[in-house]
Every structure is written in C-alpha cells, then in structure tokens.
Design a protein around this motif. Sequence first.
Motif, PDB file in Angstrom:
ATOM      1  N   ASP A   1       7.999 113.437  57.186  1.00  0.00           N
ATOM      2  CA  ASP A   1       7.166 114.290  56.596  1.00  0.00           C
ATOM      3  C   ASP A   1       6.501 115.340  57.664  1.00  0.00           C
ATOM      4  O   ASP A   1       5.802 114.931  58.450  1.00  0.00           O
ATOM      5  CB  ASP A   1       6.242 113.911  55.634  1.00  0.00           C
ATOM      6  CG  ASP A   1       5.291 114.801  54.876  1.00  0.00           C
ATOM      7  OD1 ASP A   1       5.401 115.922  55.245  1.00  0.00           O
ATOM      8  OD2 ASP A   1       4.287 114.376  54.398  1.00  0.00           O
ATOM      9  N   PRO A   2       7.270 116.522  57.774  1.00  0.00           N
ATOM     10  CA  PRO A   2       6.555 117.201  59.238  1.00  0.00           C
ATOM     11  C   PRO A   2       4.832 117.723  58.818  1.00  0.00           C
ATOM     12  O   PRO A   2       4.716 118.057  60.172  1.00  0.00           O
ATOM     13  CB  PRO A   2       7.682 118.612  59.026  1.00  0.00           C
ATOM     14  CG  PRO A   2       8.077 118.459  57.592  1.00  0.00           C
ATOM     15  CD  PRO A   2       8.212 117.092  57.256  1.00  0.00           C
ATOM     16  N   LEU A   3       4.532 117.731  57.725  1.00  0.00           N
ATOM     17  CA  LEU A   3       3.359 117.970  57.492  1.00  0.00           C
ATOM     18  C   LEU A   3       2.282 116.873  58.034  1.00  0.00           C
ATOM     19  O   LEU A   3       0.963 117.136  57.694  1.00  0.00           O
ATOM     20  CB  LEU A   3       3.050 118.536  56.264  1.00  0.00           C
ATOM     21  CG  LEU A   3       3.832 119.703  55.959  1.00  0.00           C
ATOM     22  CD1 LEU A   3       3.369 120.059  54.204  1.00  0.00           C
ATOM     23  CD2 LEU A   3       3.363 120.947  56.857  1.00  0.00           C
ATOM     24  N   SER A   4       2.709 115.587  58.186  1.00  0.00           N
ATOM     25  CA  SER A   4       2.007 114.512  58.316  1.00  0.00           C
ATOM     26  C   SER A   4       1.905 113.994  59.773  1.00  0.00           C
ATOM     27  O   SER A   4       1.042 112.962  60.186  1.00  0.00           O
ATOM     28  CB  SER A   4       2.533 113.175  57.885  1.00  0.00           C
ATOM     29  OG  SER A   4       3.893 112.831  58.423  1.00  0.00           O
TER      30      SER A   4
ATOM     31  N   THR B   1       4.932 121.155  66.380  1.00  0.00           N
ATOM     32  CA  THR B   1       6.113 120.687  65.764  1.00  0.00           C
ATOM     33  C   THR B   1       6.918 122.125  64.891  1.00  0.00           C
ATOM     34  O   THR B   1       6.197 123.156  64.549  1.00  0.00           O
ATOM     35  CB  THR B   1       5.877 119.859  64.384  1.00  0.00           C
ATOM     36  OG1 THR B   1       4.886 120.636  63.537  1.00  0.00           O
ATOM     37  CG2 THR B   1       5.062 118.771  65.009  1.00  0.00           C
ATOM     38  N   SER B   2       8.016 122.176  64.933  1.00  0.00           N
ATOM     39  CA  SER B   2       8.929 123.238  64.393  1.00  0.00           C
ATOM     40  C   SER B   2      10.454 122.686  64.065  1.00  0.00           C
ATOM     41  O   SER B   2      10.777 122.069  65.021  1.00  0.00           O
ATOM     42  CB  SER B   2       9.085 124.468  65.334  1.00  0.00           C
ATOM     43  OG  SER B   2       9.882 125.263  64.721  1.00  0.00           O
TER      44      SER B   2
ATOM     45  N   ARG C   1       9.281 109.548  54.669  1.00  0.00           N
ATOM     46  CA  ARG C   1       9.336 109.861  53.282  1.00  0.00           C
ATOM     47  C   ARG C   1       9.464 108.646  52.637  1.00  0.00           C
ATOM     48  O   ARG C   1      10.303 108.000  52.919  1.00  0.00           O
ATOM     49  CB  ARG C   1      10.028 110.790  53.243  1.00  0.00           C
ATOM     50  CG  ARG C   1       9.574 112.307  53.852  1.00  0.00           C
ATOM     51  CD  ARG C   1      10.615 113.257  53.045  1.00  0.00           C
ATOM     52  NE  ARG C   1      10.218 114.499  54.036  1.00  0.00           N
ATOM     53  CZ  ARG C   1      11.092 115.456  54.236  1.00  0.00           C
ATOM     54  NH1 ARG C   1      12.443 115.413  53.527  1.00  0.00           N
ATOM     55  NH2 ARG C   1      11.029 116.714  54.899  1.00  0.00           N
TER      56      ARG C   1
ATOM     57  N   SER D   1       0.357 113.637  63.551  1.00  0.00           N
ATOM     58  CA  SER D   1      -1.001 113.440  64.085  1.00  0.00           C
ATOM     59  C   SER D   1      -0.988 112.920  65.604  1.00  0.00           C
ATOM     60  O   SER D   1       0.203 112.232  65.659  1.00  0.00           O
ATOM     61  CB  SER D   1      -1.952 112.521  63.180  1.00  0.00           C
ATOM     62  OG  SER D   1      -1.276 111.170  63.107  1.00  0.00           O
TER      63      SER D   1
END
Length: 80
Positions: free
Chosen positions: A59-62, A26-27, A80, A64
């Motif tokens: 939420d880019p940190l989520s 992801t980026s 979000r 999976s």
Amino acid sequence: VRAQGDTYQVVADVSQFEPPDIVVTTSNCYVAVQAEKVAEDGTVCDTFTHKCQLPEDTDPLSVSCTLTEAGMLVITVRRR
C-alpha cells in the motif's frame, strides 16, 4: 526489502547524516532515500542515495520511517 508479517521493511545505514539531511520519497512503487551532508563552507562533503522497488502487494500510502539512535533508517510499508 524483507517481509515482516503484514509489512515490508527496508533498512538503510544513514548514521553519518543528521535527521534534517535525510529525505525519503515514494513514487511508482519505488522508495528512494537521499541524504546529503553539507560542510560549513557550503560544499557537499558526503552523499547517500538508495532506491528500491517495492513489491506489488504494498500500500504506497502506508509508507512510514523511523530513525534509530544507531542511525539506521527503517522504512515500513504495509502489505495489502
């Protein structure tokens, strides 16, 4: 990309690849899937690349991933 309740999902058919051959990154609100099958002689015999933009309310940190037994890669991202 499809909405599923409080998440978004991206599904890709990577059934012709083994799990170690698949890379998800992801980026900048994009998710990219790259897979490469290498023959015994070291040559690349099959590739798969898919890149899609995630909606702004993710939420880019989520991010999976799950690989089903049928070879479907399911990427899930929380809203979000």
